[in-house]
Motif scaffolding. Structure first.
Motif, PDB file in Angstrom:
ATOM      1  N   SER A   1       0.828  -1.218   0.000  1.00 15.39           N
ATOM      2  CA  SER A   1       0.000   0.000   0.000  1.00 15.39           C
ATOM      3  C   SER A   1       0.860   1.264   0.000  1.00 15.39           C
ATOM      4  O   SER A   1       0.353   2.360  -0.203  1.00 15.39           O
ATOM      5  CB  SER A   1      -0.948   0.013   1.207  1.00 15.39           C
ATOM      6  N   VAL A   2       2.166   1.104   0.228  1.00 12.88           N
ATOM      7  CA  VAL A   2       3.047   2.265   0.430  1.00 12.88           C
ATOM      8  C   VAL A   2       3.468   2.878  -0.908  1.00 12.88           C
ATOM      9  O   VAL A   2       3.895   2.169  -1.822  1.00 12.88           O
ATOM     10  CB  VAL A   2       4.293   1.851   1.240  1.00 12.88           C
TER      11      VAL A   2
ATOM     12  N   ASP B   1       3.944  10.327  -5.933  1.00 16.49           N
ATOM     13  CA  ASP B   1       3.305   9.174  -6.578  1.00 16.49           C
ATOM     14  C   ASP B   1       1.788   9.365  -6.557  1.00 16.49           C
ATOM     15  O   ASP B   1       1.255  10.142  -5.765  1.00 16.49           O
ATOM     16  CB  ASP B   1       3.657   7.869  -5.842  1.00 16.49           C
ATOM     17  N   ALA B   2       1.106   8.608  -7.422  1.00 15.51           N
ATOM     18  CA  ALA B   2      -0.346   8.764  -7.542  1.00 15.51           C
ATOM     19  C   ALA B   2      -1.097   7.805  -6.628  1.00 15.51           C
ATOM     20  O   ALA B   2      -0.710   6.647  -6.466  1.00 15.51           O
ATOM     21  CB  ALA B   2      -0.765   8.525  -8.989  1.00 15.51           C
ATOM     22  N   ILE B   3      -2.176   8.318  -6.032  1.00 10.29           N
ATOM     23  CA  ILE B   3      -3.148   7.477  -5.332  1.00 10.29           C
ATOM     24  C   ILE B   3      -4.137   7.001  -6.400  1.00 10.29           C
ATOM     25  O   ILE B   3      -4.788   7.824  -7.043  1.00 10.29           O
ATOM     26  CB  ILE B   3      -3.897   8.280  -4.249  1.00 10.29           C
ATOM     27  N   ALA B   4      -4.212   5.682  -6.601  1.00  9.15           N
ATOM     28  CA  ALA B   4      -5.091   5.143  -7.644  1.00  9.15           C
ATOM     29  C   ALA B   4      -6.436   4.765  -7.032  1.00  9.15           C
ATOM     30  O   ALA B   4      -6.518   3.878  -6.185  1.00  9.15           O
ATOM     31  CB  ALA B   4      -4.440   3.934  -8.302  1.00  9.15           C
ATOM     32  N   TYR B   5      -7.469   5.481  -7.462  1.00 11.23           N
ATOM     33  CA  TYR B   5      -8.822   5.304  -6.903  1.00 11.23           C
ATOM     34  C   TYR B   5      -9.317   3.902  -7.263  1.00 11.23           C
ATOM     35  O   TYR B   5      -9.453   3.567  -8.442  1.00 11.23           O
ATOM     36  CB  TYR B   5      -9.742   6.356  -7.517  1.00 11.23           C
TER      37      TYR B   5
ATOM     38  N   THR C   1       7.809  10.872   9.748  1.00 11.10           N
ATOM     39  CA  THR C   1       7.468  11.369   8.428  1.00 11.10           C
ATOM     40  C   THR C   1       5.959  11.613   8.366  1.00 11.10           C
ATOM     41  O   THR C   1       5.240  11.381   9.348  1.00 11.10           O
ATOM     42  CB  THR C   1       7.972  10.399   7.323  1.00 11.10           C
ATOM     43  N   CYS C   2       5.494  12.131   7.234  1.00 12.58           N
ATOM     44  CA  CYS C   2       4.063  12.384   7.043  1.00 12.58           C
ATOM     45  C   CYS C   2       3.431  11.161   6.394  1.00 12.58           C
ATOM     46  O   CYS C   2       4.061  10.496   5.561  1.00 12.58           O
ATOM     47  CB  CYS C   2       3.830  13.577   6.117  1.00 12.58           C
ATOM     48  N   ALA C   3       2.170  10.908   6.752  1.00 12.05           N
ATOM     49  CA  ALA C   3       1.438   9.796   6.143  1.00 12.05           C
ATOM     50  C   ALA C   3       0.025  10.227   5.820  1.00 12.05           C
ATOM     51  O   ALA C   3      -0.518  11.171   6.412  1.00 12.05           O
ATOM     52  CB  ALA C   3       1.404   8.601   7.092  1.00 12.05           C
ATOM     53  N   ASN C   4      -0.559   9.499   4.856  1.00 11.09           N
ATOM     54  CA  ASN C   4      -1.971   9.666   4.545  1.00 11.09           C
ATOM     55  C   ASN C   4      -2.590   8.266   4.599  1.00 11.09           C
ATOM     56  O   ASN C   4      -2.238   7.409   3.792  1.00 11.09           O
ATOM     57  CB  ASN C   4      -2.121  10.306   3.158  1.00 11.09           C
ATOM     58  N   ASP C   5      -3.435   8.039   5.600  1.00 11.02           N
ATOM     59  CA  ASP C   5      -4.102   6.732   5.767  1.00 11.02           C
ATOM     60  C   ASP C   5      -5.350   6.749   4.880  1.00 11.02           C
ATOM     61  O   ASP C   5      -6.479   6.856   5.364  1.00 11.02           O
ATOM     62  CB  ASP C   5      -4.446   6.522   7.251  1.00 11.02           C
ATOM     63  N   VAL C   6      -5.117   6.662   3.562  1.00 13.58           N
ATOM     64  CA  VAL C   6      -6.227   6.783   2.603  1.00 13.58           C
ATOM     65  C   VAL C   6      -7.188   5.611   2.804  1.00 13.58           C
ATOM     66  O   VAL C   6      -6.761   4.452   2.921  1.00 13.58           O
ATOM     67  CB  VAL C   6      -5.702   6.821   1.151  1.00 13.58           C
ATOM     68  N   THR C   7      -8.462   5.932   2.887  1.00 12.86           N
ATOM     69  CA  THR C   7      -9.478   4.970   3.320  1.00 12.86           C
ATOM     70  C   THR C   7     -10.666   4.968   2.369  1.00 12.86           C
ATOM     71  O   THR C   7     -11.205   6.035   2.051  1.00 12.86           O
ATOM     72  CB  THR C   7      -9.977   5.361   4.736  1.00 12.86           C
ATOM     73  N   ALA C   8     -11.073   3.777   1.941  1.00 10.88           N
ATOM     74  CA  ALA C   8     -12.334   3.634   1.206  1.00 10.88           C
ATOM     75  C   ALA C   8     -13.445   3.549   2.252  1.00 10.88           C
ATOM     76  O   ALA C   8     -13.732   2.489   2.790  1.00 10.88           O
ATOM     77  CB  ALA C   8     -12.294   2.388   0.327  1.00 10.88           C
TER      78      ALA C   8
ATOM     79  N   SER D   1      -2.706   3.090  -0.917  1.00 12.31           N
ATOM     80  CA  SER D   1      -3.483   3.683   0.188  1.00 12.31           C
ATOM     81  C   SER D   1      -2.607   4.158   1.346  1.00 12.31           C
ATOM     82  O   SER D   1      -3.136   4.618   2.359  1.00 12.31           O
ATOM     83  CB  SER D   1      -4.524   2.684   0.707  1.00 12.31           C
ATOM     84  N   CYS D   2      -1.275   4.075   1.193  1.00 10.76           N
ATOM     85  CA  CYS D   2      -0.404   4.550   2.276  1.00 10.76           C
ATOM     86  C   CYS D   2       0.737   5.427   1.765  1.00 10.76           C
ATOM     87  O   CYS D   2       1.900   5.025   1.797  1.00 10.76           O
ATOM     88  CB  CYS D   2       0.138   3.368   3.087  1.00 10.76           C
ATOM     89  N   PRO D   3       0.405   6.653   1.304  1.00  4.89           N
ATOM     90  CA  PRO D   3       1.484   7.586   0.956  1.00  4.89           C
ATOM     91  C   PRO D   3       2.323   7.923   2.203  1.00  4.89           C
ATOM     92  O   PRO D   3       1.767   8.202   3.271  1.00  4.89           O
ATOM     93  CB  PRO D   3       0.729   8.829   0.462  1.00  4.89           C
ATOM     94  N   LEU D   4       3.656   7.880   2.037  1.00  6.41           N
ATOM     95  CA  LEU D   4       4.604   8.221   3.113  1.00  6.41           C
ATOM     96  C   LEU D   4       5.653   9.170   2.550  1.00  6.41           C
ATOM     97  O   LEU D   4       6.140   8.965   1.435  1.00  6.41           O
ATOM     98  CB  LEU D   4       5.335   6.980   3.623  1.00  6.41           C
ATOM     99  N   GLY D   5       6.040  10.188   3.332  1.00 11.76           N
ATOM    100  CA  GLY D   5       7.137  11.042   2.869  1.00 11.76           C
ATOM    101  C   GLY D   5       6.977  12.501   3.318  1.00 11.76           C
ATOM    102  O   GLY D   5       6.151  12.776   4.173  1.00 11.76           O
ATOM    103  N   PRO D   6       7.761  13.431   2.791  1.00 13.24           N
ATOM    104  CA  PRO D   6       8.686  13.200   1.682  1.00 13.24           C
ATOM    105  C   PRO D   6      10.005  12.544   2.134  1.00 13.24           C
ATOM    106  O   PRO D   6      10.716  12.005   1.310  1.00 13.24           O
ATOM    107  CB  PRO D   6       8.932  14.611   1.136  1.00 13.24           C
TER     108      PRO D   6
END
Ligand code: MG
Length: 262
Positions: A96-97, A102-106, A143-150, A169-174
């Motif tokens: 998921s990372v 990078d793109a979050i793919a819906y 670091t920063c994270a986005n716990d992208v959730t459906a 579903s788990c962007p991490l960074g920068p």
């Protein structure tokens, strides 16, 4: 020190980020390439490359991402409940990372993707049954994270494996900031430049110490594993074409665009 992971000419390397840049930009930043890996003693090589010339990768490749739910009272309330008495954890898989840029793919099985801006703790050494007073010794940095959730899938399915574990579903960074007191930082999420979430890490119900004691009672953490510490209030929808940014004071900005899964 800010430690980034990146690819250049087909090779993957870690580098120390030097210089200052305007918010949301990498102009003026330079990477001093690291000899070795950041989980052991390492040296800076002195070989420098502009950050604008490389592709940033996720700052670590975790064996596992352990995420904690409802760890800010106002977010628990907006989800229709209260913060739990004890921390509760779920997993996001290594697949998921993604990194900043990078793109979050819906995913096709959801119509309601939400952002959740979170402070991520990066583990620096193998550990289990960590006592409170030793927690700081097992942390490499933040670091920063986005716990992208459906969100629709999360409501529908008892286990959150699909809702919170789909690819991207788990962007991490920068990058990972190693010199930081995480106890009272501003944490913010914007979508297309509009503020959606704004909180402070001091509002966490269970502290970083509580979370790491809790999870290492049960399992071993490995270098590069990541702990997501929960999201402040203000979660909301993402659409294809949106640009979502998570900014944490003292770390930087994690930016991702939402695309349709191809
Ligand atoms: Mg979350």
């Amino acid at each position: 020190m800010r430690i980034a992971r990146f690819s250049i000419d087909g090779n993957v390397a870690f580098g120390a980020v030097e210089g200052e840049s305007p918010p949301g930009s990498t102009d003026g930043l330079v990477l001093d390439i690291i000899k070795g890996i950041p989980f052991a003693d390492f040296e800076l090589s002195g070989t420098k490359v502009p950050l604008s010339k490389v592709r940033l990768l996720p700052p670590v490749l975790p064996n596992k991402v352990v995420a904690f739910g409802r760890n800010y009272a106002e977010h628990a309330k907006e989800m229709g409940g209260e913060a739990p008495d004890a921390p509760f954890a779920f997993f996001k898989p290594s697949t998921s990372v993604i990194g900043s840029g990078d793109a979050i793919a819906y995913p096709s099985f959801s119509q309601e993707l939400h952002h959740e801006a979170e402070l991520a703790v990066v583990i620096g050494r193998m550990c289990r049954e960590v006592p409170r007073e030793r927690v700081k010794d097992v942390i490499l940095g933040y670091t920063c994270a986005n716990d992208v959730t459906a969100r629709d899938v999360q409501r529908r399915e008892k286990q959150w494996a699909r809702a919170k574990g789909f690819d991207s579903s788990c962007p991490l960074g920068p990058w990972v900031e190693t010199d930081l007191d995480p106890s009272d930082l501003t944490i913010q999420c914007t979508v297309n430049g509009q503020q959606r979430q704004l909180g402070r890490t001091s509002e966490m119900v269970h502290s970083i110490e509580d979370l790491i004691v809790n999870i290492t009672e049960a399992m071993t953490l490995l270098p590069g594993d990541v702990i997501l510490t929960g999201t402040p209030a203000g979660v909301g929808p993402l659409s294809v074409g949106d640009e979502v940014a998570v900014t944490i004071e003292g770390i930087g900005t994690l930016t991702n665009k939402v695309i349709k899964r191809g």
